[in-house]
Scaffold this motif. Structure first.
Motif: not given
Length: 788
Positions: A316-324, A399-406, A423-431
């Motif tokens: 968790x700390x490594x992820x939180x301190x990573x850019x993006x 896939x790597x992004x969805x509109x809604x999560x409930x 998921x963002x660590x896996x896909x290297x995205x921020x949303x």
């Protein structure tokens, strides 16, 4: 003009000599004719020019109409904690993932809160706003709760089958109570402590009952009944004790699969009973083990996971301190909440804290211990962590992004925050998720609903008290993302609203039945009252649309419908008073609009054109088949009733009322008597009528009980007030031994003189009682007695 022309011609003729063959008169005539033609042409030109100028001045320039701005759909996004305009990534396609249940027990009203709310949102998005929704939901069938419950059930059932004698069961129960007593002693949560105390009291009571039966030399039947009662009372405590002793010995994987399969089947049955649409695709954790292993390995490869003692943890700390990247987007203030983090890891992982680099790291893969299901992996035999399940299954389908999560609001942290991070660590995205929607809490009669606190109502039990439509109306009358209290008061509001709708639909059906539906007779001239009511309909449509755009505000939408029904009823009653026919087409349009809205909300299941369907039947067929007989019977009853009224034949009137109030309603028919008019016939679902009657009877009993309780309190207060002040302390001989002339104590029971402060306190009590007593005596009539 003519003289001037003659003069010019004459001069011209004299000068040039050109007019040899033309007489002067002819020339003059031609000149005058030419002059007239010339001026007529000028006049015509001037008239055309003026007309063109006039048209140009009066014709307005066309401009587009100034319409109102159409509201856009906005949804409350937990990621931003505000309402955001809903914008799908791909046209009108909407990818939607919903956190499903962990199937280790019966589905309860907390599940209903989430899944009915999301079902309403889903229906509105796809049926009202016309989005193409693809809905994926998971079933968690591998989890610490499931493993522990499966083992406990297996071990307890095995224990019961061993048929131990009552003495062994008593001894084992006493032994099981020892670690449980320690749990009670160290518990700090007041709600859990109260639950534990209730459990202890229940078990101790059963132990004493069995002991009393044995000591009183009762027969074997009585002993067996007391033994069975003890087993039932101590089940949870003894099962937990047995698990602590023998849980590691349970190795049969089928034990861990049969429990979730059973409760998953029950969950689907409950959702069907609640008219919740099934998911387009359903995923089970047990079916995605290979995908989970691959997903975890990539997180490690990307630098956000590490292996420790056969388990894999998210760094968790490594992820939180990573850019993006940012950890805990939903509830950043909860980072470091050790209690929430521990609950997220599960009861069977409490001893693995030392394996982590940081206390806020969480398990992606857990090394299995004896007594737990396991699968082969690059890190050894193990099983998935809770949070990784949803990240993998949702990504596999959407896939790597969805509109809604409930999901329920209690899942925000750590579950959904951990999902996002993985998921963002896996896909290297921020949303990974664009809109996170969380349903509000459910309370029961004002108290927190919790399965772990044994304070919950199963969906099966709830449906024994109220229909699926009534439960859905309860949710529709509240905001989907606010706390909702489930209890008699809130359900009364839902039942009243259903009755308002039911009565309106029945009235409209009666009007449509008795008015012409085709030809000229079907259309009436509109008066101002029709124009006004139609405007109310159009305004309702506009306001409902605005409400649904505003975070799918079904409460406001139903409030608008209520006002439309009130306006329609006023219109209908006016025509009833005037003994004229209301406008059929207008009322049909209103009823159809309301019906379609309720269908869209999932409160009406069938394709009936207007109103609520009658269970197991088609209302149109009922009217065609049964109505002639009902009308004949109703007319006969009207005649008999009128004669009974005129002749004052009370027994006949009683029977007429009995048929109306009891017999016909049980058959799904309601008769409403009218003055100087035939009775109105209305069809209803017999089950709905029965539940309405039961609910009204229950409410009546509650009101009577409340009234009696209030009367008892009042009588007790009056009885206290009736005590003369000089008698107030005289009977308390266990406290006092001497009294003064007014009856105020001066010495305690041991003969010691009371202190000044004690005397002051007793004197104040005496004076208060004196005022109450005198006030009561002043209201008494002569002969009521004065208490002396």
């Amino acid at each position: 003009m003519a003289l001037r022309g003659l003069k010019v011609i004459s001069e011209f003729q004299l000068t040039f000599g050109l007019f040899k063959s033309v007489t002067t008169v002819q020339i003059l005539q031609k000149s005058m004719m030419a002059s007239k033609l010339q001026w007529r042409g000028i006049d015509l030109y001037r008239q055309k020019s003026m007309m063109a100028t006039k048209v140009k001045k009066t014709q307005p320039k066309w401009t587009p109409p100034k319409g109102t701005e159409v509201p856009q759909l906005k949804l409350y996004n937990s990621l931003t904690r505000q309402k955001e305009v809903f914008t799908p990534q791909n046209g009108r396609h909407v990818l939607w993932y919903s956190c499903g249940p962990t199937v280790y027990d019966a589905s309860h009203m907390g599940h209903a809160r989430s899944y009915i709310s999301f079902d309403i949102l889903r229906r509105v998005l796809q049926d009202y706003f016309k989005y193409e929704v693809f809905y994926c939901m998971n079933i968690t069938d591998i989890d610490d709760k499931i493993i522990k419950r499966a083992r406990q059930n297996y071990l307890f059932e095995k224990y019961v089958q061993e048929n131990h004698p009552w003495k062994r069961i008593m001894d084992d129960t006493v032994e099981a109570m020892k670690p449980f007593a320690e749990k009670v002693r160290t518990e700090t949560d007041p709600d859990k402590k109260a639950m534990y105390d209730r459990m202890s009291e229940k078990v101790n009571k059963a132990l004493k009952a069995l002991e009393a039966v044995v000591n009183n030399s009762k027969g074997q039947d009585e002993i067996q009944q007391a033994r069975k009662a003890l087993l039932e009372a101590s089940r949870d405590i003894v099962a937990d004790w047995l698990d602590s002793l023998h849980g590691s010995e349970v190795t049969d994987n089928s034990i861990f699969t049969s429990l979730p399969r059973f409760f998953e089947e029950q969950f689907h049955e409950d959702m069907k009973a609640l008219n919740v649409l099934p998911a387009d695709v359903l995923t089970r954790v047990s079916e995605y083990i290979p995908e989970i292993i691959t997903f975890v390995q990539k997180i490690i490869n990307n630098g956000f996971g590490y292996e420790s003692n056969g388990s894999v943890y998210f760094d968790t700390p490594t992820f939180d301190q990573s850019e993006g990247h940012f950890y805990a987007k939903l509830v950043p203030e909860s980072v470091g909440d050790s209690k929430a983090l521990a609950e997220g890891e599960g009861d069977l992982s409490k001893d693995k804290v030392t394996e982590k680099k940081s206390p806020i790291d969480f398990a992606l893969w857990k090394a299995s211990k004896p007594g737990e299901p396991s699968w082969d992996s690059p890190w050894g035999k193990g099983r998935p962590g809770w949070h990784i399940e949803c990240s993998v299954m949702a990504s596999s389908i959407l896939g790597e992004s969805m509109e809604i999560h409930t999901g329920g609001c209690d899942l925000k942290f750590p579950h959904h925050d951990n999902e996002l991070a993985q998921a963002e660590a896996y896909f290297q995205n921020d949303q990974w998720v664009k809109y996170f929607l969380h349903s509000g809490h459910l309370t029961i009669e004002g108290c927190k609903m919790s399965k772990s606190l044994k304070n919950f109502i199963s969906i099966t039990d709830a449906l024994k008290q109220h229909t699926a439509r009534q439960l859905r109306l309860l949710f529709l009358l509240h905001s989907w993302n606010d706390t909702l209290d489930y209890g008699s008061n809130s359900m009364e509001g839902a039942l009243k609203y259903e009755k308002l709708l039911q009565e309106f639909f029945l009235t409209i059906q009666s009007i449509l039945r008795n008015t012409a539906s085709t030809g000229i007779a079907a259309f009436h001239k509109w008066n101002p009252e029709e124009v006004s009511l139609n405007k109310r309909l159009m305004d309702t449509r506009t306001n409902v649309h605005a409400a649904l755009c505003d975070n799918v505000d079904t409460k406001t939408a139903l409030d608008e419908v209520r006002e439309l029904i009130k306006a329609s009823n006023i219109y209908i009653n006016k025509h009833k008073t005037d003994k004229t026919l209301p406008n059929r087409m207008l009322l049909q349009n209103i009823a159809t609009y309301i019906t379609n809205l309720l269908k869209m909300f999932g409160a009406i299941e069938t394709d009936d054109s207007i109103g609520f369907p009658i269970a197991g039947t088609q209302s149109v067929n009922i009217e065609e088949t049964v109505m002639p007989y009902l009308q004949a019977f109703a007319q006969f009853r009207d005649t008999v009733r009128q004669v009974a009224i005129e002749q004052k034949i009370k027994p006949v009137l009683i029977q007429c009322d009995e048929v109306r109030n009891r017999v016909l309603p049980d058959l799904g028919v309601r008769l409403e008597d009218q003055d100087n008019a035939p009775a109105v016939i209305k069809f209803m679902d017999p089950e709905t009528i029965r539940k309405e009657r039961e609910f009204e009877e229950q409410r009546k009993q509650e009101k009577e009980k409340k009234k009696k309780d209030q009367e008892a309190v009042k009588a007790a207060k009056e009885a206290l007030d009736r005590i003369p002040p000089w008698e107030l302390f005289k009977k308390e001989t266990d406290k006092y031994s001497k009294f003064d002339e007014r009856g105020i104590p001066t010495h305690d029971a041991e003969g010691n003189e009371l202190t000044k402060s004690a005397l002051k306190k007793l004197t104040k009590q005496y004076e208060t009682q004196e005022k109450k007593y005198n006030k009561l005596m002043a209201t008494q009539k002569p002969g009521d007695g004065d208490g002396q």
